[in-house]
Design an enzyme around this catalytic site. Structure first.
Site, PDB file in Angstrom:
ATOM      1  N   TRP A  11      44.938  30.764  51.938  1.00 38.16           N
ATOM      2  CA  TRP A  11      45.099  29.313  51.867  1.00 38.16           C
ATOM      3  C   TRP A  11      44.906  28.669  53.244  1.00 38.16           C
ATOM      4  O   TRP A  11      45.476  29.114  54.235  1.00 38.16           O
ATOM      5  CB  TRP A  11      46.483  28.944  51.374  1.00 38.16           C
ATOM      6  CG  TRP A  11      46.907  29.269  49.975  1.00 38.16           C
ATOM      7  CD1 TRP A  11      48.167  29.145  49.491  1.00 38.16           C
ATOM      8  CD2 TRP A  11      46.113  29.712  48.863  1.00 38.16           C
ATOM      9  NE1 TRP A  11      48.214  29.492  48.151  1.00 38.16           N
ATOM     10  CE2 TRP A  11      46.959  29.840  47.744  1.00 38.16           C
ATOM     11  CE3 TRP A  11      44.747  30.023  48.707  1.00 38.16           C
ATOM     12  CZ2 TRP A  11      46.510  30.262  46.486  1.00 38.16           C
ATOM     13  CZ3 TRP A  11      44.297  30.449  47.470  1.00 38.16           C
ATOM     14  CH2 TRP A  11      45.165  30.566  46.386  1.00 38.16           C
ATOM     15  N   ASN A  44      41.734  25.892  44.267  1.00 32.35           N
ATOM     16  CA  ASN A  44      42.123  27.102  43.553  1.00 32.35           C
ATOM     17  C   ASN A  44      42.368  26.801  42.076  1.00 32.35           C
ATOM     18  O   ASN A  44      43.209  25.987  41.727  1.00 32.35           O
ATOM     19  CB  ASN A  44      43.407  27.676  44.167  1.00 32.35           C
ATOM     20  CG  ASN A  44      43.929  28.874  43.394  1.00 32.35           C
ATOM     21  OD1 ASN A  44      43.197  29.821  43.140  1.00 32.35           O
ATOM     22  ND2 ASN A  44      45.198  28.816  43.002  1.00 32.35           N
ATOM     23  N   GLU A  45      41.577  27.457  41.227  1.00 28.19           N
ATOM     24  CA  GLU A  45      41.721  27.411  39.774  1.00 28.19           C
ATOM     25  C   GLU A  45      41.802  25.993  39.197  1.00 28.19           C
ATOM     26  O   GLU A  45      42.770  25.614  38.527  1.00 28.19           O
ATOM     27  CB  GLU A  45      42.936  28.232  39.332  1.00 28.19           C
ATOM     28  CG  GLU A  45      42.807  29.707  39.695  1.00 28.19           C
ATOM     29  CD  GLU A  45      43.917  30.568  39.114  1.00 28.19           C
ATOM     30  OE1 GLU A  45      44.971  30.005  38.737  1.00 28.19           O
ATOM     31  OE2 GLU A  45      43.744  31.789  39.046  1.00 28.19           O
ATOM     32  N   GLU A  71      39.567  36.706  42.471  1.00 32.31           N
ATOM     33  CA  GLU A  71      40.930  37.157  42.164  1.00 32.31           C
ATOM     34  C   GLU A  71      40.856  38.104  40.979  1.00 32.31           C
ATOM     35  O   GLU A  71      40.155  37.830  40.000  1.00 32.31           O
ATOM     36  CB  GLU A  71      41.861  36.004  41.790  1.00 32.31           C
ATOM     37  CG  GLU A  71      42.338  35.124  42.917  1.00 32.31           C
ATOM     38  CD  GLU A  71      43.421  34.138  42.456  1.00 32.31           C
ATOM     39  OE1 GLU A  71      44.164  34.464  41.498  1.00 32.31           O
ATOM     40  OE2 GLU A  71      43.510  33.058  43.049  1.00 32.31           O
ATOM     41  N   TRP A 106      43.970  40.524  43.965  1.00 33.11           N
ATOM     42  CA  TRP A 106      45.175  39.713  44.152  1.00 33.11           C
ATOM     43  C   TRP A 106      46.376  40.620  43.916  1.00 33.11           C
ATOM     44  O   TRP A 106      46.529  41.163  42.840  1.00 33.11           O
ATOM     45  CB  TRP A 106      45.202  38.573  43.152  1.00 33.11           C
ATOM     46  CG  TRP A 106      46.395  37.681  43.348  1.00 33.11           C
ATOM     47  CD1 TRP A 106      47.666  37.877  42.864  1.00 33.11           C
ATOM     48  CD2 TRP A 106      46.430  36.462  44.099  1.00 33.11           C
ATOM     49  NE1 TRP A 106      48.490  36.859  43.260  1.00 33.11           N
ATOM     50  CE2 TRP A 106      47.758  35.971  44.022  1.00 33.11           C
ATOM     51  CE3 TRP A 106      45.488  35.732  44.835  1.00 33.11           C
ATOM     52  CZ2 TRP A 106      48.163  34.795  44.646  1.00 33.11           C
ATOM     53  CZ3 TRP A 106      45.890  34.564  45.446  1.00 33.11           C
ATOM     54  CH2 TRP A 106      47.209  34.101  45.350  1.00 33.11           C
ATOM     55  N   TYR A 146      42.194  37.876  34.772  1.00 35.18           N
ATOM     56  CA  TYR A 146      43.602  38.062  34.422  1.00 35.18           C
ATOM     57  C   TYR A 146      43.766  38.211  32.907  1.00 35.18           C
ATOM     58  O   TYR A 146      44.293  37.321  32.239  1.00 35.18           O
ATOM     59  CB  TYR A 146      44.442  36.887  34.919  1.00 35.18           C
ATOM     60  CG  TYR A 146      44.578  36.825  36.415  1.00 35.18           C
ATOM     61  CD1 TYR A 146      45.315  37.786  37.103  1.00 35.18           C
ATOM     62  CD2 TYR A 146      43.969  35.809  37.146  1.00 35.18           C
ATOM     63  CE1 TYR A 146      45.446  37.736  38.484  1.00 35.18           C
ATOM     64  CE2 TYR A 146      44.095  35.745  38.524  1.00 35.18           C
ATOM     65  CZ  TYR A 146      44.838  36.716  39.183  1.00 35.18           C
ATOM     66  OH  TYR A 146      44.957  36.661  40.549  1.00 35.18           O
TER      67      TYR A 146
END
Length: 436
Positions: A101, A217-218, A338, A380, A298
């Site tokens: 970050w 992010n996302e 990720e 991640w 994920y």
């Protein structure tokens, strides 16, 4: 390597170099360790040529990791050593890219305390992270804001605008369309990109240690399932970044879901809902000012099917589909920025996680061998000991489990055999890869 030292007028130590001015050397964590930022590691900018990433005219396939916490931990002396520890470990494993970050909005140790106001102490902590990465030959993918609320995120920007009485809506999705919020974010981006690192002397936009910028992010914009709102935001912000910094690559930060107009939304997406979150992998990634596509992995958070073998099959199909998109639809590299397997699964075992990692790393290796669009993968997440409060259900201390450590080091060796070792890798891989 220890150098002879002298004290410059501002209280920072520098080496004697024969120039009238002091050349930046840095005291980081320990009094007996001094770092020459202009020494052997002359990093070049990572570039793109079609579907391939290029460094010094050669293909660049990377094996890397996420450690989002580094700027925050660099602020305080008691935790600063963790940054060096994780970079040193990554370099020893042959890893070449880390994602972290470059934001903290209005939170504890905030970089941006309010719109346009920055904490210099925290900015120096980010300087430190970049300087440490450079020292260890690791390039950084720096993310500029969070879609989630952790570390402020888009919700904090909307809150600021609401408190100042200039917001159009209290919905956090107004981050993407509110003119005042867009202005806040652009000001932040410009400040970060033009920041002059107090340790290296380089503006961030001129530093090849940075592989590229990730816009958010996302991202999700569930109030506009058509995807038009997010698409407009990506076009505007990626163009803005490029206008300030033409040196670095830019990506969105997508999870990789196919949108409502995509033919793959039903056959590849994890479940039906994934087409309705306001993103579209193909459409968002096709924008000319986006240099490479980003994807996350994920399966245990995205699907209701608890079967582990099903999850492995999903991973393979998910990855192969996106790599094919990079080759055929986008004509751009694809990064899996990720990936993780949750410890909260009822049947979780470390052996399952190793199998999960191996599927991903094997697909990345095959893509590299065939010169496909799969540019690299970032697990991640990596932590060091004593960071339990920063762990989620995906974090690992890489050296604690020998089989996991070996998976990543062997992958570094395989990629090095495909593309040749980078100068920053040679001292580690020459020994590491003879053992694998």
């Amino acid at each position: 390597m220890v150098k002879s030292r002298m004290l410059c007028g501002n209280g920072v130590f520098y080496p004697i170099v024969g120039f009238a001015s002091c050349v930046a050397f840095i005291y980081l964590s320990f009094g007996d360790l001094w770092i020459d930022m202009n020494a052997d590691l002359n990093l070049s900018f990572v570039e793109r040529n079609g579907t391939q990433l290029i460094v010094d005219g050669k293909p660049f396939y990377f094996n890397g990791w996420n450690s989002y916490w580094m700027m925050d931990h660099s602020v305080d002396f008691s935790t600063k050593h963790r940054v060096r520890s994780i970079f040193k470990t990554g370099a020893k494993m042959g890893l070449t890219v880390c994602r972290t970050w470059a934001f903290n909005d209005g939170d504890y140790n905030a970089l941006q305390t309010s719109p346009g106001r920055f904490n210099e102490r925290v900015f120096r902590a980010l300087d430190h992270v970049i300087a440490e990465a450079r020292l260890h030959g690791v390039r950084l993918l720096l993310c500029l804001v969070n879609n989630l609320q952790a570390y402020g995120g888009k919700t904090q920007y909307v809150k600021w605008a609401w408190e100042e009485g200039v917001a159009l809506s209290s919905s956090n999705d107004s981050f993407f369309y509110d003119p005042s919020v867009r202005r806040y974010f652009k000001n932040y981006v410009k400040t970060v990109l033009t920041r002059r690192n107090t340790l290296t002397g380089l503006e961030y936009r001129d530093d090849p240690t940075i592989l590229g910028w990730e816009l958010i992010n996302e991202p999700r914009c569930i109030t506009d399932k058509s995807g038009d709102t997010l698409q407009d935001w990506i076009e505007e912000m990626s163009t803005f970044v490029k206008s300030i910094d033409p040196n670095h690559l830019v990506t969105v930060g997508l999870e990789g879901f196919y949108g409502p107009k995509s033919t793959k939304r039903l056959t590849v997406n994890p479940e039906w809902w994934a087409a309705d979150v306001g993103t579209d992998f193909i459409r968002n990634s096709k924008i000319p000012t986006i240099d490479f596509a980003s994807v996350h992995i994920y399966p245990d958070h995205w699907t209701h099917n608890p079967n582990f073998e099903y999850k492995l099959k999903f991973v393979a199909k998910w990855m192969i589909s996106h790599i094919e998109d990079g080759d055929k639809e986008l004509k751009k590299p694809v990064m899996f920025t990720e990936f993780g397997l949750s410890t909260e699964n009822k049947d979780f075992t470390p052996e399952q996680r190793d199998r999960f990692y191996k599927v991903i790393l094997d697909i990345m290796y095959k893509s590299a061998v065939k010169k496909k669009a799969g540019a690299g993968s970032l697990v991640w997440q990596f932590l060091v000991e004593g960071m339990e409060e920063f762990n989620d259900d995906f974090g690992i201390v890489p050296w604690e489990r020998k089989s996991t450590y070996k998976l990543f080091t062997e992958h570094s060796c395989r990629l090095a055999r495909v593309q040749g070792a980078l100068p920053s890798q040679i001292r580690y891989l020459s020994r590491l890869c003879t053992q694998s």
